[in-house]
Design a protein around this motif. Structure first.
Motif, short mmCIF file in Angstrom:
data_model
loop_
_atom_site.label_atom_id
_atom_site.label_comp_id
_atom_site.label_asym_id
_atom_site.label_seq_id
_atom_site.Cartn_x
_atom_site.Cartn_y
_atom_site.Cartn_z
N SER A 20 18.31 7.59 -1.97
CA SER A 20 18.02 6.48 -1.07
C SER A 20 16.57 6.47 -0.66
N PHE A 21 16.02 7.67 -0.39
CA PHE A 21 14.61 7.76 0.00
C PHE A 21 13.71 7.33 -1.14
N SER A 24 13.79 3.60 -1.46
CA SER A 24 13.05 2.99 -0.37
C SER A 24 11.55 3.09 -0.59
N THR A 25 11.09 4.24 -1.05
CA THR A 25 9.66 4.43 -1.34
C THR A 25 9.22 3.51 -2.46
N LEU A 27 10.62 0.67 -3.29
CA LEU A 27 10.65 -0.70 -2.78
C LEU A 27 9.36 -1.04 -2.04
N GLN A 28 8.92 -0.12 -1.19
CA GLN A 28 7.69 -0.37 -0.44
C GLN A 28 6.49 -0.48 -1.38
N ASP A 68 21.00 -1.22 -7.29
CA ASP A 68 20.43 -1.18 -5.95
C ASP A 68 20.10 -2.62 -5.52
N GLU A 70 18.43 -3.97 -3.02
CA GLU A 70 17.06 -4.26 -2.57
C GLU A 70 16.11 -4.35 -3.76
N THR A 112 21.59 -7.99 2.38
CA THR A 112 20.47 -7.17 1.91
C THR A 112 19.13 -7.76 2.34
N LEU A 113 18.28 -6.89 2.90
CA LEU A 113 16.94 -7.30 3.33
C LEU A 113 16.97 -8.57 4.18
N ASP A 190 4.98 -2.51 7.88
CA ASP A 190 4.85 -1.97 6.53
C ASP A 190 4.38 -3.02 5.53
#
Length: 210
Positions: A20-21, A24-25, A27-28, A68, A70, A112-113, A190
């Motif tokens: 998940s991390f 997320s990383t 995605l950013q 996923d 996102e 989502t989002l 962000d």
């Protein structure tokens, strides 16, 4: 529960958290890269190349994290933005791919989002040509964009795209209202470049409507 079972659960939990991390990383990173392509790249050919690279990277990330939601939404966003940079009939295949990706997220994870799949799909419906060339449909566009606003009423993007739809539909006073709502949206710490670029677009749209 025995110690072996506890150890197995702990390992599984750690692996899930790590995955998940990582997603997320990634995605950013995609969001930042998209904003640079969209707002910091003025040359058409360079923008197209930039977006091609982001689409490729997004595809790699999604391959590593299948389904996923996102990353799926962002692959659709990146493909539709690339379609806009390309222009012409050659872009239609990209927007159709984006449409399918967004529909898959709406089917399984519509929140989502903050409902971004509805925002993005709604924007496609009013910007893409209608039948027989494409799937554009203003009625469906408005339904999707209103659904996005139900989920995220204060977001900059759902307010911006609904306002843009209204402006193109000739509903200028309503459009101004939603553009101004978009300007008042909370900042996203962000995503500073995306917020700055979107606000510049809003101000330009409001100037056109004045």
């Amino acid at each position: 529960m025995n110690n072996k079972r506890l150890l197995t659960l702990a390992i599984c939990s750690t692996l899930t958290a790590s995955a998940s991390f990582a997603a997320s990383t990634e995605l950013q990173a995609l969001q930042t890269s998209w904003a640079k392509c969209q707002y910091n790249t003025s040359d058409k050919d360079q923008k197209e190349q930039c977006l091609n690279e982001v689409v490729q990277k997004n595809t790699e990330y999604l391959d590593a994290h299948p389904n996923d939601p996102e990353l799926t939404v962002w692959l659709a966003i990146n493909k539709s933005t690339l379609a806009g940079a390309k222009g012409g009939l050659g872009a239609l295949s990209l927007v159709k791919e984006a449409k399918a990706l967004l529909e898959s997220v709406i089917d399984r994870a519509p929140q989502t989002l903050d409902g971004s799949a509805y925002t993005s799909l709604g924007s496609l419906y009013y910007q893409v040509p209608g039948w027989p060339l494409g799937f554009g449909n203003d009625k469906t566009a408005e339904q999707m964009l209103k659904k996005a606003l139900e989920i995220n009423p204060n977001g900059i993007d759902p307010n911006y795209f609904y306002a843009d739809f209204l402006a193109q539909d000739g509903r200028k006073e309503e459009a101004k209202q939603y553009f101004n709502r978009a300007l008042q949206a909370p900042s996203r710490p962000d995503r500073p470049l995306a917020d700055q670029g979107r606000k510049m677009e809003i101000q330009a749209k409001l100037k056109e409507l004045s």
